[in-house]
Design an enzyme around this catalytic site. Sequence first.
Site, PDB file in Angstrom:
ATOM      1  N   LYS A 172       0.873  -1.180   0.000  1.00 18.84           N
ATOM      2  CA  LYS A 172       0.000   0.000   0.000  1.00 18.84           C
ATOM      3  C   LYS A 172       0.912   1.233   0.000  1.00 18.84           C
ATOM      4  O   LYS A 172       1.437   1.629   1.028  1.00 18.84           O
ATOM      5  CB  LYS A 172      -0.889  -0.005   1.249  1.00 18.84           C
ATOM      6  CG  LYS A 172      -2.196   0.743   1.125  1.00 18.84           C
ATOM      7  CD  LYS A 172      -2.064   2.240   0.842  1.00 18.84           C
ATOM      8  CE  LYS A 172      -1.677   3.080   2.030  1.00 18.84           C
ATOM      9  NZ  LYS A 172      -1.448   4.507   1.709  1.00 18.84           N
ATOM     10  N   GLU A 248       9.560   1.106  10.786  1.00 16.44           N
ATOM     11  CA  GLU A 248      10.634   2.058  10.468  1.00 16.44           C
ATOM     12  C   GLU A 248      10.013   3.442  10.591  1.00 16.44           C
ATOM     13  O   GLU A 248       9.296   3.886   9.694  1.00 16.44           O
ATOM     14  CB  GLU A 248      11.147   1.835   9.039  1.00 16.44           C
ATOM     15  CG  GLU A 248      11.776   0.474   8.801  1.00 16.44           C
ATOM     16  CD  GLU A 248      13.161   0.340   9.404  1.00 16.44           C
ATOM     17  OE1 GLU A 248      13.718   1.359   9.866  1.00 16.44           O
ATOM     18  OE2 GLU A 248      13.685  -0.787   9.442  1.00 16.44           O
ATOM     19  N   CYS A 282      14.009  10.312   6.921  1.00 15.12           N
ATOM     20  CA  CYS A 282      13.998   9.891   8.324  1.00 15.12           C
ATOM     21  C   CYS A 282      15.392   9.956   8.926  1.00 15.12           C
ATOM     22  O   CYS A 282      15.535  10.117  10.128  1.00 15.12           O
ATOM     23  CB  CYS A 282      13.434   8.481   8.436  1.00 15.12           C
ATOM     24  SG  CYS A 282      14.320   7.312   7.396  1.00 15.12           S
ATOM     25  N   GLU A 381      10.798  16.274  14.186  1.00 15.95           N
ATOM     26  CA  GLU A 381      11.442  16.171  12.878  1.00 15.95           C
ATOM     27  C   GLU A 381      11.114  17.428  12.085  1.00 15.95           C
ATOM     28  O   GLU A 381       9.937  17.750  11.902  1.00 15.95           O
ATOM     29  CB  GLU A 381      10.828  14.996  12.101  1.00 15.95           C
ATOM     30  CG  GLU A 381      11.475  13.670  12.318  1.00 15.95           C
ATOM     31  CD  GLU A 381      10.828  12.603  11.439  1.00 15.95           C
ATOM     32  OE1 GLU A 381       9.600  12.469  11.460  1.00 15.95           O
ATOM     33  OE2 GLU A 381      11.570  11.899  10.743  1.00 15.95           O
TER      34      GLU A 381
HETATM   35  P1  NAP Z   1       2.555   8.576   7.507  1.00 10.22           P
HETATM   36  O1  NAP Z   1       1.542   9.643   7.474  1.00 10.22           O
HETATM   37  O2  NAP Z   1       2.650   7.736   8.724  1.00 10.22           O
HETATM   38  O3  NAP Z   1       2.295   7.694   6.188  1.00 10.22           O
HETATM   39  C1  NAP Z   1       3.086   6.581   5.851  1.00 10.22           C
HETATM   40  C2  NAP Z   1       2.216   5.566   5.144  1.00 10.22           C
HETATM   41  O4  NAP Z   1       1.176   5.128   6.016  1.00 10.22           O
HETATM   42  C3  NAP Z   1       1.506   6.091   3.906  1.00 10.22           C
HETATM   43  O5  NAP Z   1       1.349   5.043   2.967  1.00 10.22           O
HETATM   44  C4  NAP Z   1       0.151   6.496   4.457  1.00 10.22           C
HETATM   45  O6  NAP Z   1      -0.853   6.530   3.475  1.00 10.22           O
HETATM   46  C5  NAP Z   1      -0.090   5.374   5.424  1.00 10.22           C
HETATM   47  N1  NAP Z   1      -1.030   5.686   6.496  1.00 10.22           N
HETATM   48  C6  NAP Z   1      -1.327   6.885   7.031  1.00 10.22           C
HETATM   49  N2  NAP Z   1      -2.239   6.726   8.018  1.00 10.22           N
HETATM   50  C7  NAP Z   1      -2.528   5.402   8.088  1.00 10.22           C
HETATM   51  C8  NAP Z   1      -3.385   4.619   8.902  1.00 10.22           C
HETATM   52  N3  NAP Z   1      -4.128   5.148   9.864  1.00 10.22           N
HETATM   53  N4  NAP Z   1      -3.428   3.289   8.680  1.00 10.22           N
HETATM   54  C9  NAP Z   1      -2.670   2.716   7.724  1.00 10.22           C
HETATM   55  N5  NAP Z   1      -1.827   3.408   6.930  1.00 10.22           N
HETATM   56  C10 NAP Z   1      -1.749   4.739   7.123  1.00 10.22           C
HETATM   57  O7  NAP Z   1       4.012   9.113   7.300  1.00 10.22           O
HETATM   58  P2  NAP Z   1       4.474  10.336   6.404  1.00 10.22           P
HETATM   59  O8  NAP Z   1       4.425  11.524   7.266  1.00 10.22           O
HETATM   60  O9  NAP Z   1       3.803  10.355   5.103  1.00 10.22           O
HETATM   61  O10 NAP Z   1       5.986   9.871   6.151  1.00 10.22           O
HETATM   62  C11 NAP Z   1       7.048  10.465   6.745  1.00 10.22           C
HETATM   63  C12 NAP Z   1       7.438   9.747   8.026  1.00 10.22           C
HETATM   64  O11 NAP Z   1       8.037   8.502   7.689  1.00 10.22           O
HETATM   65  C13 NAP Z   1       8.481  10.500   8.798  1.00 10.22           C
HETATM   66  O12 NAP Z   1       8.217  10.451  10.170  1.00 10.22           O
HETATM   67  C14 NAP Z   1       9.753   9.744   8.471  1.00 10.22           C
HETATM   68  O13 NAP Z   1      10.771   9.891   9.432  1.00 10.22           O
HETATM   69  C15 NAP Z   1       9.257   8.353   8.379  1.00 10.22           C
HETATM   70  N6  NAP Z   1      10.181   7.518   7.612  1.00 10.22           N
HETATM   71  C16 NAP Z   1      10.898   6.575   8.287  1.00 10.22           C
HETATM   72  C17 NAP Z   1      11.811   5.795   7.601  1.00 10.22           C
HETATM   73  C18 NAP Z   1      12.612   4.753   8.320  1.00 10.22           C
HETATM   74  O14 NAP Z   1      13.156   3.888   7.639  1.00 10.22           O
HETATM   75  N7  NAP Z   1      12.715   4.786   9.649  1.00 10.22           N
HETATM   76  C19 NAP Z   1      11.980   5.975   6.242  1.00 10.22           C
HETATM   77  C20 NAP Z   1      11.241   6.951   5.573  1.00 10.22           C
HETATM   78  C21 NAP Z   1      10.332   7.712   6.298  1.00 10.22           C
HETATM   79  P3  NAP Z   1      -1.313   7.925   2.806  1.00 10.22           P
HETATM   80  O15 NAP Z   1      -0.059   8.649   2.470  1.00 10.22           O
HETATM   81  O16 NAP Z   1      -2.068   7.476   1.629  1.00 10.22           O
HETATM   82  O17 NAP Z   1      -2.105   8.643   3.833  1.00 10.22           O
END
Ligand code: NAP
Length: 478
Positions: A172, A248, A282, A381
């Site tokens: 997804k 992650e 991240c 962040e």
């Molecule tokens: P996010 O809002 O948590 O979204 C990540 C993924 O989860 C997307 O596919 C999103 O879909 C989905 N999602 C959102 N809410 C959900 C729910 N309630 N149930 C199931 N899936 C859900 O994260 P983001 O803000 O877009 O991404 C940035 C974050 O990722 C930052 O905190 C970054 O540090 C972290 N990150 C961590 C790593 C690592 O390896 N540690 C690597 C890259 C990024 P939609 O986008 O369609 O809403």
Amino acid sequence: MTDLARDAYIDGRWVTGARFEVRDPFDDSVIAEVTDCTDADVDAAIAAAARAFVTWRAQPGPARGVLLRKLGERMLADEERLARLCVRENGKPMKEAVAEVRYAASFLAWFAGEAERTYGEIIPASDATKRILVTREPVGPCAVITPWNFPYAMLARKLGAALAAGCTVVAKPAAQTPLGTLAMAQLGAAVGIPAGVFNVVTGTRAGAIGARLIASSAIRKLSFTGSTGVGRDLATACAPDLKRVSLELGGNAPFVVLADADVDAAVEGALVAKFRNTGQSCVAANRFIVEQAVAEAFTSKLVAAVAKLTTGRGDSGVDIGPLIDDKASHKVAKLVADALSKGATLAHGTAPSGQPGPAHRLVAPVVLTGITPAMALWREEIFGPVVAIRVAADEADALAQANDTEYGLVGYVYTRDAARQARFADGLQTGMVGINDGLVSTAQAPFGGIKQSGYGREGSHHGVEDYTQLKYVAQKVG
Ligand code: NAP
């Protein structure tokens, strides 16, 4: 765009339905209209992954590896097209998009090798009539949820490991960047990955899709990359069914420059650690902690280097592209304004406006000094091109400051002293440490965090182990 996959990919078929728009963050132009999956689509993907698991896990590991290797090679052969697609949907500079395609392909090549090496064990038994055998089995069909910031790489790290282990996948992708994932599914089909092994459900209803995947007992593992809050909720939702979970999550990386550091090398490392993907990573350096004696030299050299960075459309040869959306630019502007209101100094750049609209998503680099723990960017962040510098009195103070966070993904330290390097390697409370190195990610090493940055590892042989479970067989031989 020709060859652009816009439909969900379920059980080897392209699935159409209601659509949602994917827009270019640079100018909001519509790139494609993509299938907005229904619950029935998600159920079909889960059923396909469960069916395909039976035959996929039975394939010899080397045979699975052949397909993974071919997928990686196809990505490399197609890197220009894939990179351009990534520039469009994510906004990142072209050179970084190319690097991401290569980085993603390197995981597929790595895991192709690991598919041949999911070794078991024979343990000497205390009873001479018995043999103790330990094998590694695939955990089962996996749900894989990925973010928008590295659409190819975040998927490849999970898909490669899962398929190598013999698991099948329902992926997804983020609604803002589904096109790269669909392009990978297209290439996967072209190289012969069997129907149902790699499914992609696209859509705007992330919560509902995630809940559906987690509610199914056919799904035996969730691998999630994204924000800490969502990850925590998903792990909680996985608990009743005792699903395996890898998370992650977010980071708040310290970038420490000690008094004896090679300041030029530290500046070079800082540029990579801070500005890759416009700071939306991240592992981005979030807090620069610089020992008093080199604070002025480091800051002035960094400002001089940052002043040369160019900002604009990702495919126009720039160093920095737009932030992903208005929410992101608003957050960055709010963090800068908060720091300035609490006494930070603007050493370079101008405070971003945070206004809505694509023009305000192009945030030119900012360097702030005089950072204190009272400022929100010390805890959160930043996810944007903002350098925040705080001075440390000495080595012990620098280490204490570095660990002053609930996150624990990566920490960077620049020092020429071997004893100091060892003390930081041991003392940093993070899953990864970069010593005189601003870019630690590589397919051969275990990537992952501790504390609120999550658990589980991606890359290395540990990455495959995360998709396997041990089976112990007691065999009576006498
Ligand atoms: P996010 O809002 O948590 O979204 C990540 C993924 O989860 C997307 O596919 C999103 O879909 C989905 N999602 C959102 N809410 C959900 C729910 N309630 N149930 C199931 N899936 C859900 O994260 P983001 O803000 O877009 O991404 C940035 C974050 O990722 C930052 O905190 C970054 O540090 C972290 N990150 C961590 C790593 C690592 O390896 N540690 C690597 C890259 C990024 P939609 O986008 O369609 O809403």
